[in-house]
Design a protein around this motif. Structure first.
Motif, PDB file in Angstrom:
ATOM      1  N   PRO A  10      12.910 -11.463 -10.137  1.00  0.00           N
ATOM      2  CA  PRO A  10      11.686 -10.933 -10.723  1.00  0.00           C
ATOM      3  C   PRO A  10      11.955  -9.607 -11.423  1.00  0.00           C
ATOM      4  O   PRO A  10      12.793  -8.818 -10.991  1.00  0.00           O
ATOM      5  CB  PRO A  10      10.766 -10.737  -9.495  1.00  0.00           C
ATOM      6  CG  PRO A  10      11.327 -11.635  -8.437  1.00  0.00           C
ATOM      7  CD  PRO A  10      12.802 -11.681  -8.676  1.00  0.00           C
ATOM      8  N   MET A  11      11.252  -9.365 -12.502  1.00  0.00           N
ATOM      9  CA  MET A  11      11.408  -8.107 -13.203  1.00  0.00           C
ATOM     10  C   MET A  11      10.786  -6.986 -12.386  1.00  0.00           C
ATOM     11  O   MET A  11       9.940  -7.203 -11.530  1.00  0.00           O
ATOM     12  CB  MET A  11      10.788  -8.199 -14.587  1.00  0.00           C
ATOM     13  CG  MET A  11      11.540  -9.141 -15.510  1.00  0.00           C
ATOM     14  SD  MET A  11      10.868  -9.201 -17.183  1.00  0.00           S
ATOM     15  CE  MET A  11       9.397 -10.181 -16.909  1.00  0.00           C
ATOM     16  N   ASP A  12      11.211  -5.769 -12.636  1.00  0.00           N
ATOM     17  CA  ASP A  12      10.816  -4.600 -11.854  1.00  0.00           C
ATOM     18  C   ASP A  12       9.509  -4.042 -12.416  1.00  0.00           C
ATOM     19  O   ASP A  12       9.493  -3.463 -13.505  1.00  0.00           O
ATOM     20  CB  ASP A  12      11.927  -3.555 -11.917  1.00  0.00           C
ATOM     21  CG  ASP A  12      11.700  -2.422 -10.934  1.00  0.00           C
ATOM     22  OD1 ASP A  12      10.531  -2.115 -10.640  1.00  0.00           O
ATOM     23  OD2 ASP A  12      12.686  -1.834 -10.466  1.00  0.00           O
ATOM     24  N   THR A  13       8.419  -4.178 -11.672  1.00  0.00           N
ATOM     25  CA  THR A  13       7.132  -3.698 -12.169  1.00  0.00           C
ATOM     26  C   THR A  13       7.082  -2.178 -12.234  1.00  0.00           C
ATOM     27  O   THR A  13       6.394  -1.617 -13.096  1.00  0.00           O
ATOM     28  CB  THR A  13       5.980  -4.217 -11.289  1.00  0.00           C
ATOM     29  OG1 THR A  13       6.255  -3.915  -9.920  1.00  0.00           O
ATOM     30  CG2 THR A  13       5.814  -5.718 -11.449  1.00  0.00           C
ATOM     31  N   ALA A  14       7.775  -1.477 -11.329  1.00  0.00           N
ATOM     32  CA  ALA A  14       7.777  -0.006 -11.365  1.00  0.00           C
ATOM     33  C   ALA A  14       8.436   0.497 -12.642  1.00  0.00           C
ATOM     34  O   ALA A  14       7.940   1.434 -13.284  1.00  0.00           O
ATOM     35  CB  ALA A  14       8.491   0.554 -10.135  1.00  0.00           C
ATOM     36  N   GLN A  15       9.541  -0.129 -13.024  1.00  0.00           N
ATOM     37  CA  GLN A  15      10.218   0.278 -14.249  1.00  0.00           C
ATOM     38  C   GLN A  15       9.391  -0.077 -15.487  1.00  0.00           C
ATOM     39  O   GLN A  15       9.362   0.668 -16.469  1.00  0.00           O
ATOM     40  CB  GLN A  15      11.605  -0.365 -14.326  1.00  0.00           C
ATOM     41  CG  GLN A  15      12.592   0.143 -13.289  1.00  0.00           C
ATOM     42  CD  GLN A  15      12.802   1.654 -13.386  1.00  0.00           C
ATOM     43  OE1 GLN A  15      12.938   2.209 -14.476  1.00  0.00           O
ATOM     44  NE2 GLN A  15      12.839   2.310 -12.231  1.00  0.00           N
ATOM     45  N   GLU A  16       8.727  -1.218 -15.445  1.00  0.00           N
ATOM     46  CA  GLU A  16       7.874  -1.597 -16.583  1.00  0.00           C
ATOM     47  C   GLU A  16       6.668  -0.677 -16.676  1.00  0.00           C
ATOM     48  O   GLU A  16       6.248  -0.292 -17.778  1.00  0.00           O
ATOM     49  CB  GLU A  16       7.426  -3.044 -16.450  1.00  0.00           C
ATOM     50  CG  GLU A  16       6.425  -3.477 -17.514  1.00  0.00           C
ATOM     51  CD  GLU A  16       6.914  -3.308 -18.939  1.00  0.00           C
ATOM     52  OE1 GLU A  16       6.058  -3.186 -19.842  1.00  0.00           O
ATOM     53  OE2 GLU A  16       8.141  -3.275 -19.174  1.00  0.00           O
TER      54      GLU A  16
END
Length: 278
Positions: free
Chosen positions: A5-11
């Motif tokens: 999964p992609m990193d929501t914090a970084q996004e």
């Protein structure tokens, strides 16, 4: 291939930076500073002042430190950054705090009543999509309209994949750039609402790897979705068609999308009727 999964914090960090940098401090009436600005847009401390939060908190958010801001802080940031409704929803979803008045949930399939509705919409071309743009149901008119649609294996019947990677559809849309922008905006908003959906993350990774246009537009972080509009199609049999589209969201299945096409003029209506009568 296993997709993480992609990193929501970084996004969340990247999204806040991108929206801060697009704002013009002069248009917002902020006082002029003596020293020249090294970067475009607002400074972090200006965003903090407009939002009524500390500059240090804005810095930590933009560094992706995994903070989980409250709904009140998110609302203040949305106002400070002049986010539109789609961008606000995206911000709240990234932070795991969907705004009051919106609904969520995952669509694992289509209710029989919805698939029957798609069929009943004939002679208007219609199809039912999930949040990944997987095509769950369609009527004969839509199958005639999309080039070689029936030849696509069921596992690859995804509207974005068809637009990007299905050769017969490369020139299907007269304004392919705008169609891609709209589709990518939807996928980005869907990912924020479903950050743990590995199938969706896998699709995004696949598209970004295989199509340069997708990668370029994905990096722009647009999230405003058009629910209605007009497209010009270049059909290999029917020729040029101008269609109006409407996207409807079922109340009990808000992750599904019912897409309905209508001919925008008499010439297009006649061409569509000839195509569907074949």
């Amino acid at each position: 291939m296993t997709t993480r999964p992609m990193d929501t914090a970084q996004e969340l960090a990247a999204f806040l930076r991108s929206r801060r940098e697009r704002l013009d401090p002069d248009r917002l009436g902020l006082p002029a500073h003596r020293r020249a600005r090294r970067t475009p847009g607002l400074r972090r401390e200006e965003v903090a002042e407009l939002a009524g939060i500390s500059a240090d908190y804005v810095v930590r958010l933009e560094q992706g430190r995994g903070l989980r801001p409250s709904a009140q802080v998110l609302a203040a940031l949305a106002r400070a950054l002049r986010l539109d409704p789609g961008e606000r929803d995206y911000l709240f979803d990234l932070a795991g705090r969907r705004r009051p008045g919106t609904t969520g949930g995952s669509a694992s399939g289509a209710a029989p009543s919805l698939t029957h509705l798609v069929a009943d919409l004939s002679p208007l071309p219609a199809m039912l999509l999930d949040h990944r743009y997987d095509i769950l149901a369609w009527n004969p008119e839509m199958a005639r309209l999309l080039p070689d649609f029936d030849a696509v294996p069921p596992s690859r019947r995804n509207a974005m994949r068809l637009c990007l990677l299905h050769p017969p559809m490369r020139g299907f849309y007269a304004d392919r750039e705008q169609v891609l922008r709209d589709g990518i905006a939807h996928l980005r908003a869907a990912w924020a609402a479903h950050p743990k959906d590995r199938a969706l993350s896998g699709l995004i990774a696949e598209f970004a790897t295989q199509d340069a246009d997708f990668a370029r537009l994905w990096s722009e972080r647009e999230v405003s979705v058009n629910g209605r509009g007009r497209k010009v199609l270049r059909h290999p049999v029917a020729g040029a068609l101008t269609i109006d589209f409407e996207v409807l969201l079922p109340l009990q299945d808000p992750d599904l999308r019912l897409l309905v096409y209508r001919a925008a003029d008499e010439e297009s209506r006649a061409a569509l009727e000839r195509l569907c009568a074949r």
